[in-house]
Motif scaffolding. Structure first.
Motif, PDB file in Angstrom:
ATOM      1  N   THR A 160      12.581  29.401  55.379  1.00 37.04           N
ATOM      2  CA  THR A 160      12.706  30.214  56.530  1.00 37.04           C
ATOM      3  C   THR A 160      14.262  31.493  56.461  1.00 37.04           C
ATOM      4  O   THR A 160      14.840  31.267  54.506  1.00 37.04           O
ATOM      5  N   GLY A 161      13.823  32.712  56.585  1.00 34.80           N
ATOM      6  CA  GLY A 161      14.904  33.559  56.292  1.00 34.80           C
ATOM      7  C   GLY A 161      14.654  33.859  55.476  1.00 34.80           C
ATOM      8  O   GLY A 161      15.557  34.394  54.118  1.00 34.80           O
ATOM      9  N   ILE A 162      13.342  33.591  54.432  1.00 41.52           N
ATOM     10  CA  ILE A 162      13.465  34.303  53.151  1.00 41.52           C
ATOM     11  C   ILE A 162      12.728  36.734  53.398  1.00 41.52           C
ATOM     12  O   ILE A 162      12.276  37.047  54.641  1.00 41.52           O
ATOM     13  N   SER A 163      13.138  36.748  51.624  1.00 44.54           N
ATOM     14  CA  SER A 163      12.734  38.152  51.969  1.00 44.54           C
ATOM     15  C   SER A 163      11.094  38.272  52.558  1.00 44.54           C
ATOM     16  O   SER A 163      10.623  38.265  51.511  1.00 44.54           O
ATOM     17  N   PRO A 164      10.601  39.208  52.930  1.00 43.83           N
ATOM     18  CA  PRO A 164       8.846  39.884  53.225  1.00 43.83           C
ATOM     19  C   PRO A 164       8.788  40.186  51.762  1.00 43.83           C
ATOM     20  O   PRO A 164       7.402  40.191  51.252  1.00 43.83           O
ATOM     21  N   MET A 165       9.459  40.961  50.645  1.00 39.35           N
ATOM     22  CA  MET A 165       8.911  41.268  49.714  1.00 39.35           C
ATOM     23  C   MET A 165       8.646  40.442  48.567  1.00 39.35           C
ATOM     24  O   MET A 165       7.457  40.321  47.762  1.00 39.35           O
ATOM     25  N   ILE A 166       9.328  38.691  48.929  1.00 41.13           N
ATOM     26  CA  ILE A 166       9.207  38.044  48.491  1.00 41.13           C
ATOM     27  C   ILE A 166       7.516  37.582  48.232  1.00 41.13           C
ATOM     28  O   ILE A 166       6.573  37.003  47.646  1.00 41.13           O
ATOM     29  N   LEU A 167       7.125  37.648  49.735  1.00 36.65           N
ATOM     30  CA  LEU A 167       5.241  36.826  49.887  1.00 36.65           C
ATOM     31  C   LEU A 167       4.202  38.249  49.441  1.00 36.65           C
ATOM     32  O   LEU A 167       3.303  37.856  48.914  1.00 36.65           O
ATOM     33  N   VAL A 168       5.032  40.103  49.225  1.00 34.48           N
ATOM     34  CA  VAL A 168       4.654  40.580  48.807  1.00 34.48           C
ATOM     35  C   VAL A 168       4.536  40.719  47.516  1.00 34.48           C
ATOM     36  O   VAL A 168       2.972  40.712  46.422  1.00 34.48           O
ATOM     37  N   ALA A 169       5.489  40.484  46.213  1.00 35.34           N
ATOM     38  CA  ALA A 169       5.208  39.769  45.156  1.00 35.34           C
ATOM     39  C   ALA A 169       4.350  38.667  45.022  1.00 35.34           C
ATOM     40  O   ALA A 169       3.302  38.476  43.818  1.00 35.34           O
ATOM     41  N   LEU A 170       4.769  38.070  45.500  1.00 35.53           N
ATOM     42  CA  LEU A 170       3.345  36.833  45.015  1.00 35.53           C
ATOM     43  C   LEU A 170       1.167  36.869  45.610  1.00 35.53           C
ATOM     44  O   LEU A 170       1.427  36.461  44.458  1.00 35.53           O
ATOM     45  N   LEU A 171       1.561  38.085  46.395  1.00 33.63           N
ATOM     46  CA  LEU A 171       0.575  38.115  46.388  1.00 33.63           C
ATOM     47  C   LEU A 171      -0.209  39.175  45.577  1.00 33.63           C
ATOM     48  O   LEU A 171      -1.324  39.497  45.299  1.00 33.63           O
ATOM     49  N   LEU A 172       1.017  40.079  45.257  1.00 30.03           N
ATOM     50  CA  LEU A 172       0.290  41.008  43.991  1.00 30.03           C
ATOM     51  C   LEU A 172      -0.016  40.324  42.898  1.00 30.03           C
ATOM     52  O   LEU A 172      -0.021  40.129  41.916  1.00 30.03           O
ATOM     53  N   VAL A 173       0.986  39.333  43.121  1.00 27.89           N
ATOM     54  CA  VAL A 173       0.970  38.031  41.278  1.00 27.89           C
ATOM     55  C   VAL A 173      -1.058  37.776  40.768  1.00 27.89           C
ATOM     56  O   VAL A 173      -1.321  37.947  40.038  1.00 27.89           O
ATOM     57  N   LEU A 174      -1.208  37.006  42.103  1.00 29.06           N
ATOM     58  CA  LEU A 174      -2.759  36.891  42.447  1.00 29.06           C
ATOM     59  C   LEU A 174      -3.937  38.095  42.726  1.00 29.06           C
ATOM     60  O   LEU A 174      -4.784  37.708  42.319  1.00 29.06           O
ATOM     61  N   ILE A 175      -3.845  39.217  43.471  1.00 28.33           N
ATOM     62  CA  ILE A 175      -4.508  40.051  42.973  1.00 28.33           C
ATOM     63  C   ILE A 175      -4.491  40.174  41.957  1.00 28.33           C
ATOM     64  O   ILE A 175      -4.931  40.820  40.825  1.00 28.33           O
ATOM     65  N   GLY A 176      -3.481  40.564  40.689  1.00 29.72           N
ATOM     66  CA  GLY A 176      -2.694  40.956  39.761  1.00 29.72           C
ATOM     67  C   GLY A 176      -4.184  39.680  38.514  1.00 29.72           C
ATOM     68  O   GLY A 176      -4.613  40.300  38.065  1.00 29.72           O
ATOM     69  N   HIS A 177      -4.043  38.870  38.727  1.00 34.91           N
ATOM     70  CA  HIS A 177      -4.788  37.896  38.234  1.00 34.91           C
ATOM     71  C   HIS A 177      -5.971  38.022  37.925  1.00 34.91           C
ATOM     72  O   HIS A 177      -7.072  37.847  37.446  1.00 34.91           O
ATOM     73  N   TRP A 178      -6.715  38.115  39.351  1.00 35.12           N
ATOM     74  CA  TRP A 178      -7.947  39.132  40.001  1.00 35.12           C
ATOM     75  C   TRP A 178      -8.770  40.087  39.428  1.00 35.12           C
ATOM     76  O   TRP A 178      -9.698  39.412  38.710  1.00 35.12           O
ATOM     77  N   THR A 179      -7.622  40.800  39.174  1.00 33.74           N
ATOM     78  CA  THR A 179      -8.178  41.999  39.060  1.00 33.74           C
ATOM     79  C   THR A 179      -8.444  42.344  37.551  1.00 33.74           C
ATOM     80  O   THR A 179      -9.937  42.283  36.853  1.00 33.74           O
ATOM     81  N   LEU A 180      -7.465  41.286  36.720  1.00 32.18           N
ATOM     82  CA  LEU A 180      -7.943  41.284  35.350  1.00 32.18           C
ATOM     83  C   LEU A 180      -8.766  40.037  35.049  1.00 32.18           C
ATOM     84  O   LEU A 180      -9.411  40.687  33.913  1.00 32.18           O
ATOM     85  N   LEU A 181      -8.576  39.423  35.695  1.00 34.09           N
ATOM     86  CA  LEU A 181      -9.795  38.449  34.888  1.00 34.09           C
ATOM     87  C   LEU A 181     -11.377  38.524  35.865  1.00 34.09           C
ATOM     88  O   LEU A 181     -12.608  38.263  35.091  1.00 34.09           O
ATOM     89  N   ARG A 182     -11.449  39.379  36.852  1.00 41.89           N
ATOM     90  CA  ARG A 182     -12.783  39.433  37.697  1.00 41.89           C
ATOM     91  C   ARG A 182     -12.940  41.093  37.801  1.00 41.89           C
ATOM     92  O   ARG A 182     -14.589  41.364  38.114  1.00 41.89           O
ATOM     93  N   THR A 183     -12.708  41.508  38.036  1.00 36.80           N
ATOM     94  CA  THR A 183     -12.901  43.223  38.829  1.00 36.80           C
ATOM     95  C   THR A 183     -13.278  44.235  37.353  1.00 36.80           C
ATOM     96  O   THR A 183     -12.867  44.181  36.170  1.00 36.80           O
ATOM     97  N   ARG A 184     -14.476  44.947  37.660  1.00 37.27           N
ATOM     98  CA  ARG A 184     -14.333  45.913  36.687  1.00 37.27           C
ATOM     99  C   ARG A 184     -12.948  47.011  35.802  1.00 37.27           C
ATOM    100  O   ARG A 184     -13.368  46.703  34.604  1.00 37.27           O
ATOM    101  N   PHE A 185     -12.516  47.273  37.284  1.00 38.08           N
ATOM    102  CA  PHE A 185     -10.804  48.059  36.517  1.00 38.08           C
ATOM    103  C   PHE A 185     -10.281  46.739  35.460  1.00 38.08           C
ATOM    104  O   PHE A 185      -9.965  47.027  34.132  1.00 38.08           O
TER     105      PHE A 185
END
Lengths: 323, 377
Positions: A160-185
């Motif tokens: 409770t009472g956490i910064s939305p940026m924390i959620l964004v950052a965690l999401l960016l980590v997942l996106i980043g991992h998937w991007t490096l592992l799976r995408t053409r880029f």
């Protein structure tokens, strides 16, 4: 014995999660840059720019559009984050230009950027706020609760009472991992960092990919700085990054150049960072608790914790023409 | 051809400075001031006043040690970014010898304090170089981390352990004062003979001369001895050097220790020469300026002296810029960083140009020996 239990308290863990974020975001940025083959020691300087422009964007937006901000208070910090990311990219662009186009040694360029950031932040702060070292207070994001976890009573401090940026950052980590592992880029970026000549032969634009990696690292390190200023301190002050840009590099190495690895490593550093912030009664002078993350960084780099494998062409400038 | 290359190499740093000045001018213009005013004040205040010239010498003294320390590591293809922390520790070791020992003659006490500073710097350099050579930890990040740890250690030692008991209750956090036997004498009396007097003349101390001597000694060591040759071989091509029987690790270790030892001396001009005690707010940041100076000097010890004088001048001129031109003195810090970026780009481009020229000469067809010979001169 008392301090042993306090070392595992939920409040400490909640604090650790908060202070992990700037290290994590910068480490994630470093992953993109180094996967493309460019070492970015300038991360610390970019983060300094992020703290300053984060505070400025937030402050100026709130001043310029008071009615809008009164209606939607989150707009001001969002403007701060955006300003910080743009400033971070602008700074990273200098690094890219100097190291990729002019092929100057990447460490020299990074060191020079860090020097530039310190002077520039002081100079601009005088222009904006009249003093060299500090901005006025700025507002942060409205804290959020995590829907399911908030119901569990024990997890209260964490969910409770956490910064939305924390959620964004965690999401960016997942996106980043998937991007490096799976995408053409991601595959191309890694190809450029592992074997630029082969990537070039296959028609991949080596310089372009490297620019992209460095610019993404700038945006993320800028965001890391914005988090420090907007969400953690609610103002900018000189020296607030405290070497977190460098610690982020150690976290990236410890994380074996992968976003999820960087998450784990950053959490480790975040935990030690939180120890220095919380008043935990420890039988060690406070000055030494403050540098725990730095000591851990050295141990990590020395491979006492784990050996890591950098991208093969990391730090090596690439030149198209034969020499 | 040779002449053109020589001119080019001398012109490079000058061009880089001009580039830095142009960008800094744009920044000054952007805040609505006249760059000609700012640089006019910089030159007039920084160069045309006797007290400024003396101040430049005082400011350049620690920079010579810091720049030389960084240059020594760069010479061996090592990155000593830890000069900052090394001189903190060096300054403390000198201070400890200074206030901890009493009743020694100056001929013993002062060299002992200087030696302690060098050993302190070496001690702090020992960790990163051992971790590099033994464990493969890149020295850039380990030395940076050692800087933060050094700052914490110094804070602890000055504030909690060795704080001057007579100052408790005051805001001054510092060690006890050193007796005169541990102070570096001022060059004031000598400068007075040249007609230069005043507080700035008294600030200039004999460490300036010591720094110059060190630069000359290292020039000789690196360019005229077998050891210097081995250092060049290791930096130029480690594999070839190893194959030729030159032990890379030993050479790099020795150079890093020399770098750390010289780094340890960087704080002495302020601590032993000026204050006479180690304050918690003693001048910081010399290590990072040292990096800029080494880059500007292209790691040449004699170039370090010139670059240190330039940075001393910029630092002094910054005061005038702030006071008379009413432009924040940080514009000079920005100028310094821009010069560094410009200089590394310029050196890189010149190196590439020279390589290209050499290649073109080598590829010239043998049927035109006259033209080739002409180009060679």
């Amino acid at each position: 014995m008392e301090y042993v239990t306090s070392l595992l308290s939920l409040a400490l863990i909640a604090s650790a999660i908060r202070v992990t974020m700037p290290i994590l975001l910068a480490a994630l940025g470093a992953v993109y840059s180094e996967r493309g083959g460019v070492i970015n020691i300038g991360l610390e300087g970019i983060m300094i720019m992020g703290t300053f422009f984060g505070a400025v964007g937030d402050y100026v937006f709130a001043r310029q559009y008071p009615a809008l901000v009164a209606a939607i208070p989150d707009l001001a910090p969002a403007a701060g984050v955006l300003a910080a990311m743009l400033a971070g990219m602008a700074f990273a662009l200098i690094h890219a230009l100097v190291t990729i186009t002019f092929r100057v040694d990447q460490i020299i360029s990074g060191v020079a950027l860090n020097l530039l950031a310190v002077g520039l932040a002081r100079f601009l702060n005088i222009l904006f706020f009249g003093v060299a070292t500090q901005s006025p207070g700025v507002s942060g994001f409205t804290p959020v609760d995590i829907p399911i976890l908030e119901g569990i009573p024990v997890l209260g401090p964490i969910a409770t009472g956490i910064s939305p940026m924390i959620l964004v950052a965690l999401l960016l980590v997942l996106i980043g991992h998937w991007t490096l592992l799976r995408t053409r880029f991601g595959l191309r970026l890694r190809g450029v960092g592992e074997h630029p000549r082969a990537a070039d032969t296959l028609g991949i634009n080596v310089y372009g990919m490297r620019y992209a990696g460095v610019l993404i690292s700038g945006a993320l390190a800028g965001m890391a700085g914005a988090y420090l200023a907007i969400e953690q301190a609610h103002l900018y002050f000189e020296g607030m990054t405290q070497g977190r840009g460098f610690i982020a590099l150690a976290a990236m190495i410890f994380g074996n150049w992968w976003p999820l690895g960087a998450l784990g490593a950053s959490a480790l550093f975040g935990y030690f960072d939180a120890l220095s912030l919380r008043v935990v009664v420890l039988p060690v002078p406070s000055q030494f608790i403050n540098v725990l993350p730095h000591i851990v960084s050295i141990l990590v780099l020395a491979g006492f914790v784990r050996r890591a494998q950098p991208p093969a062409a990391d730090g090596v400038p690439y030149t198209k023409e034969e020499e | 051809m040779k002449w053109r290359l020589l001119v080019l190499q001398i012109a490079t740093p000058i061009l880089a400075i001009v580039f830095g000045v142009v960008i800094a001018s744009i920044i000054v213009l952007a805040i609505g001031r006249n760059p000609l005013d700012v640089f006019g004040v910089l030159l007039r205040f920084g160069l045309l006043r006797a007290d400024s010239l003396l101040s430049i010498l005082f400011k350049a003294t620690p920079l010579i040690f810091a720049g030389l320390a960084v240059a020594l590591s760069f010479r061996a293809a090592l990155w000593n970014i830890g000069v900052e922390g090394q001189y903190y520790i060096g300054a403390f070791c000198a201070a400890y010898v200074g206030f901890g020992i009493k009743g020694l003659p100056v001929a013993v006490h002062l060299p002992l304090a200087v030696l302690a500073a060098g050993l302190g710097g070496m001690l702090w350099a020992l960790v990163p170089i051992l971790l590099k050579l033994r464990r493969g930890a890149h020295e850039v990040i380990t030395t940076i981390m050692m800087n933060y740890i050094a700052a914490a250690v110094i804070l602890y030692l000055i504030a909690d352990v060795f704080r001057d008991p007579s100052q408790i209750g005051t805001p001054r956090v510092r060690t006890p004062e050193f007796p005169g036997s541990a102070r570096v004498p001022s060059m004031g009396p000598l400068l007075g003979l040249l007609g230069l007097t005043g507080p700035d003349a008294n600030k200039v101390n004999w460490l300036l001369i010591f720094g110059l001597v060190l630069c000359v000694l290292f020039t000789v060591l690196l360019s005229r001895t077998r050891f210097g040759y081995e250092v060049r071989a290791v930096a130029f091509n480690p594999q070839a050097a190893e194959a030729a029987g030159i032990p890379n690790a030993r050479i790099q270790f020795l150079m890093f220790m020399l770098s750390g030892g010289v780094a340890g001396l960087a704080g002495l001009s302020d601590v032993l020469g000026f204050f006479g005690y180690l304050d918690i707010d003693f001048p910081k940041g010399l290590g990072f300026l040292g990096i800029s100076i080494a880059l500007l000097a292209k790691n040449n010890p004699l170039g370090v002296v010139l670059a240190a004088l330039l940075f001393g001048f910029l630092d002094r001129g910054a005061l005038g810029v702030q006071f008379f031109a009413r432009v924040p003195k940080e514009v000079i810090v920005i100028l310094q960083a821009l010069i560094i970026l410009a200089i590394v780009v310029a050196y890189e481009l010149v190196t590439r140009y020279i390589r290209m020229q050499r290649k073109r000469e080598a590829e010239r067809p043998a049927t035109a020996p006259a033209a080739a010979a002409e180009a060679g001169h």
